[in-house]
Each structure stands twice: as structure tokens, then as C-alpha cells.
Design a protein around this motif. Structure first.
Motif, short mmCIF file in Angstrom:
data_model
loop_
_atom_site.label_atom_id
_atom_site.label_comp_id
_atom_site.label_asym_id
_atom_site.label_seq_id
_atom_site.Cartn_x
_atom_site.Cartn_y
_atom_site.Cartn_z
N GLY A 1 0.78 -1.23 0.00
CA GLY A 1 0.00 0.00 0.00
C GLY A 1 0.81 1.27 0.00
N ASP A 2 2.12 1.16 -0.23
CA ASP A 2 2.98 2.35 -0.32
C ASP A 2 3.24 2.61 -1.80
OD1 ASP A 2 4.89 4.32 -0.28
OD2 ASP A 2 6.12 3.39 1.28
N TYR A 3 2.61 3.64 -2.33
CA TYR A 3 2.61 3.85 -3.78
C TYR A 3 3.73 4.77 -4.26
CZ TYR A 3 -2.10 2.17 -2.77
OH TYR A 3 -3.16 1.44 -2.30
N ARG A 4 4.64 5.12 -3.38
CA ARG A 4 5.71 6.05 -3.76
C ARG A 4 6.75 5.37 -4.66
NH1 ARG A 4 7.31 7.91 2.18
NH2 ARG A 4 7.02 5.65 2.42
N VAL A 5 6.94 5.96 -5.84
CA VAL A 5 7.93 5.51 -6.80
C VAL A 5 8.54 6.76 -7.42
CG1 VAL A 5 8.34 4.22 -8.94
CG2 VAL A 5 6.62 3.42 -7.32
N PRO A 6 9.87 6.79 -7.64
CA PRO A 6 10.45 7.95 -8.33
C PRO A 6 9.70 8.24 -9.63
CG PRO A 6 12.18 6.52 -7.51
CD PRO A 6 10.89 5.80 -7.25
N ARG A 7 9.41 9.50 -9.87
CA ARG A 7 8.56 9.87 -11.00
C ARG A 7 9.05 9.28 -12.32
NH1 ARG A 7 4.54 13.40 -11.75
NH2 ARG A 7 4.75 14.09 -9.58
N LEU A 8 10.36 9.24 -12.53
CA LEU A 8 10.91 8.72 -13.79
C LEU A 8 10.64 7.23 -13.96
CD1 LEU A 8 14.34 10.58 -14.02
CD2 LEU A 8 12.30 10.99 -15.42
N LEU A 9 10.41 6.52 -12.85
CA LEU A 9 10.23 5.06 -12.91
C LEU A 9 8.77 4.63 -12.78
CD1 LEU A 9 13.23 3.95 -10.67
CD2 LEU A 9 13.15 4.10 -13.17
N ARG A 10 7.87 5.59 -12.66
CA ARG A 10 6.47 5.25 -12.38
C ARG A 10 5.85 4.31 -13.41
NH1 ARG A 10 3.06 10.46 -10.11
NH2 ARG A 10 3.89 10.39 -7.96
N HIS A 11 6.24 4.46 -14.65
CA HIS A 11 5.64 3.65 -15.70
C HIS A 11 6.60 2.59 -16.21
CE1 HIS A 11 2.15 6.23 -15.64
NE2 HIS A 11 2.95 7.28 -15.70
N ILE A 12 7.64 2.31 -15.42
CA ILE A 12 8.61 1.26 -15.75
C ILE A 12 8.58 0.16 -14.71
CG2 ILE A 12 11.06 0.73 -16.08
CD1 ILE A 12 11.41 3.62 -17.05
N ILE A 13 8.59 0.57 -13.42
CA ILE A 13 8.59 -0.38 -12.31
C ILE A 13 7.16 -0.73 -11.94
CG2 ILE A 13 9.24 -0.76 -9.91
CD1 ILE A 13 11.60 -0.68 -11.81
N ASN A 14 6.88 -2.02 -11.83
CA ASN A 14 5.56 -2.48 -11.40
C ASN A 14 5.55 -2.52 -9.87
OD1 ASN A 14 2.90 -4.02 -12.22
ND2 ASN A 14 3.80 -5.16 -10.54
N GLY A 15 5.08 -1.45 -9.26
CA GLY A 15 5.11 -1.35 -7.81
C GLY A 15 3.76 -1.60 -7.17
N SER A 16 3.64 -1.17 -5.94
CA SER A 16 2.42 -1.41 -5.18
C SER A 16 1.20 -0.71 -5.80
CB SER A 16 2.62 -0.93 -3.73
OG SER A 16 1.48 -1.19 -2.96
N ALA A 17 1.41 0.48 -6.37
CA ALA A 17 0.29 1.19 -6.99
C ALA A 17 -0.27 0.40 -8.16
CB ALA A 17 0.75 2.57 -7.46
N HIS A 18 0.61 -0.18 -8.97
CA HIS A 18 0.17 -0.98 -10.11
C HIS A 18 -0.56 -2.24 -9.63
CE1 HIS A 18 3.58 1.39 -11.55
NE2 HIS A 18 3.07 1.30 -12.78
N HIS A 19 0.02 -2.90 -8.63
CA HIS A 19 -0.57 -4.16 -8.19
C HIS A 19 -1.88 -3.93 -7.43
CE1 HIS A 19 -0.23 -8.46 -7.89
NE2 HIS A 19 -0.56 -8.41 -6.60
#
Length: 275
Positions: free
Chosen positions: A211-229
Motif C-alpha cells: 500500500g505504499d505507492y511512492r515511486v520515483p517519477r521517472l520510474l512510475r511507468h517502468i517499475i511495477n510497484g504497489s500502486a500498479h498491483h
């Protein structure tokens, strides 16, 4: 896994657990030892990192979301603890094949065709290979022939906590772990690197449920993080990937996370408070 098994034999199993006359390399003993070690390891990783993530990273405000279930944390943990021993059965068979020398795992850096560069490249190829494999397996588990029986239990948790990370049906859990185990049978990989990657993938699985959706802005659409999942849990047909968004983009299943657009679970809670 033979490094762990050898350490367990040397420091615990041979002097304190097994009869002195039972050889360390006897297959039945190795299978029994691997079953115990695999289950203890999985429980330790799940409960240790899940607990740390739950208390220090997970935003407990999310428990106020309407789709957060009653007694959900207890139910997630219970489901995971019931599934992990069953997941371990086929996993142990693969670990046993590794221990018996059928994989391409190697002991020394000198055994790598390209030295340290080869070790580094194998780490990258492991991540990309397993990301591809998990994408297609995960997407396949959403097919109507398999979803209700195997994958639907994991989607009970619309607003997941870190403890949902391993709360799978045993078939689902093993199938999504299969690329991790297949890789060293296909490609050379340093044994210590493999153990490190195995720990990493378990921690990563916990992290995409935190539930922590923080990702560096440059990687937001590259890394599949908590926000994506999180959006995968909420909207079902999107973001099947594990680490990267590459295969979702190739497969047409990529969805920009609602949390990045001001429409995520935290935003929903904020609007509820404002009413």
C-alpha cells in the motif's frame, strides 16, 4: 539450495537430529531436510518481512476503506500459513533436483563464463526471464478455466496488506513461483546469487502488497510497484507483471495506476472524510 542444506547438516542436523549412521547424501534424508528447511525459510521470510512491512510501511488508514474485509489481516495470514506447506511439496522436488546436480548452478565466480560480469548479467536476465514467465502464468490464471478454482482466493483482498502477498491457493502460489525455479535449470547462475535473488523475490512480493505507492517519477511507468498491483486487485484485468511494466505494455494489459492520477484508495478515503 545445497549450500543451505550443507550448512544445516554441518551445524544442526548431523550432530543433533539424525542418527549418525544416516548418510548426509542419502536421497530420503535430503528430501526430508529440504522439506523442513523450505517451510521454515518460507515462514521466516513471510512473517518477518510481512510484519516489518505491515507495521512500518503499510498505511493503516487503508483499513478504513469499504473494501477492506472484516478480520482481513488474520484471514490473510491464516490462508498463507495453510497454503505454504502445500506449495513447498513441488518446490522441494525442484530443490532436490538442484541438490542432486541437475541444474546449472555453480559454486565459484571462476566458473562463470564471464566472471563477475557474468554474475551481474545473470541477475538481470533472471529478473527479466522471471518477469516474463510470471506475466504469462499470472495472465493465464485469470482465464475462466482457472480463475475461480485457483486464483480467485488471492483476489479476495481488494485492499491488500503485506500479509496478502503469500495468501494464494497452493496451485496458484507454486505456478507463479515456477519461473524462479526453472531459471537455474536453463541458465548458469551462481549459487549465492540464486539464494539472494530468492530472498529478493519474496520481499518484492510483499512490497507490491504494502500500500505504499511512492515511486520515483521517472520510474512510475517502468517499475511495477504497489500502486500498479493495487489496481490489479481492484480492477482485475490489468498489471499482471511482477517487477516491470514491459510485458503489460506488450500484452495490452497496462493500466496507469489510479493512485498516480488522484483516484486511488487513499484519494477515495479522503473524499469520504470530506463528505
Amino acid at each position: 539450495m545445497d549450500l543451505v542444506l550443507d550448512a544445516a547438516d554441518r551445524h544442526l542436523l548431523t550432530p543433533y537430529v539424525y542418527p549418525a549412521g544416516w548418510p548426509e547424501h542419502e536421497p530420503c534424508r535430503q528430501l526430508l531436510s529440504l522439506f523442513v528447511i523450505t517451510n521454515l525459510g518460507a515462514l521466516t521470510l513471510y512473517l518477518l518481512f510481512g510484519t516489518l512491512s505491515y507495521y512500518f510501511i503499510f498505511d493503516h488508514e487503508l483499513k478504513k476503506h469499504p473494501q477492506f474485509l472484516e478480520n482481513q489481516v488474520r484471514r490473510e495470514i491464516t490462508y498463507a500459513l495453510r497454503s505454504l506447506p502445500w506449495i513447498s511439496v513441488p518446490t522441494v522436488a525442484l530443490f532436490f533436483a538442484e541438490v542432486r546436480g541437475y541444474s546449472k548452478l555453480y559454486d565459484n565466480i571462476e566458473d562463470s563464463p564471464y566472471g563477475w560480469l557474468g554474475v551481474f548479467l545473470s541477475m538481470l536476465s533472471f529478473l527479466f526471464f522471471t518477469d516474463m514467465g510470471i506475466y504469462w502464468i499470472h495472465r493465464g490464471l485469470h482465464h475462466k478455466l482457472f480463475y475461480k478454482r485457483f486464483h480467485k482466493p488471492h483476489h479476495l483482498w481488494k485492499i491488500a496488506t503485506p500479509f496478502a502477498s503469500h495468501a494464494f491457493h497452493p496451485v496458484d502460489g507454486f505456478m507463479q513461483s515456477l519461473p524462479y525455479h526453472v531459471y537455474p535449470f536453463l541458465f548458469p547462475l551462481h549459487k549465492v546469487t540464486y539464494l539472494g535473488l530468492y530472498i529478493f523475490v519474496n520481499v518484492w512480493t510483499i512490497s507490491i502488497h504494502d500500500g505504499d505507492y511512492r515511486v520515483p517519477r521517472l520510474l512510475r511507468h517502468i517499475i511495477n510497484g504497489s500502486a500498479h498491483h493495487t489496481d490489479h486487485h481492484l480492477y482485475f484485468d490489468y498489471n499482471y507483471g511482477q517487477y516491470f511494466t514491459l510485458w503489460d505494455k506488450i500484452g495490452g494489459s497496462y493500466k496507469s495506476p489510479t493512485a498516480f492520477e488522484g483516484k486511488g484508495p487513499h484519494d477515495y478515503l479522503r473524499k469520504l472524510r470530506e463528505k
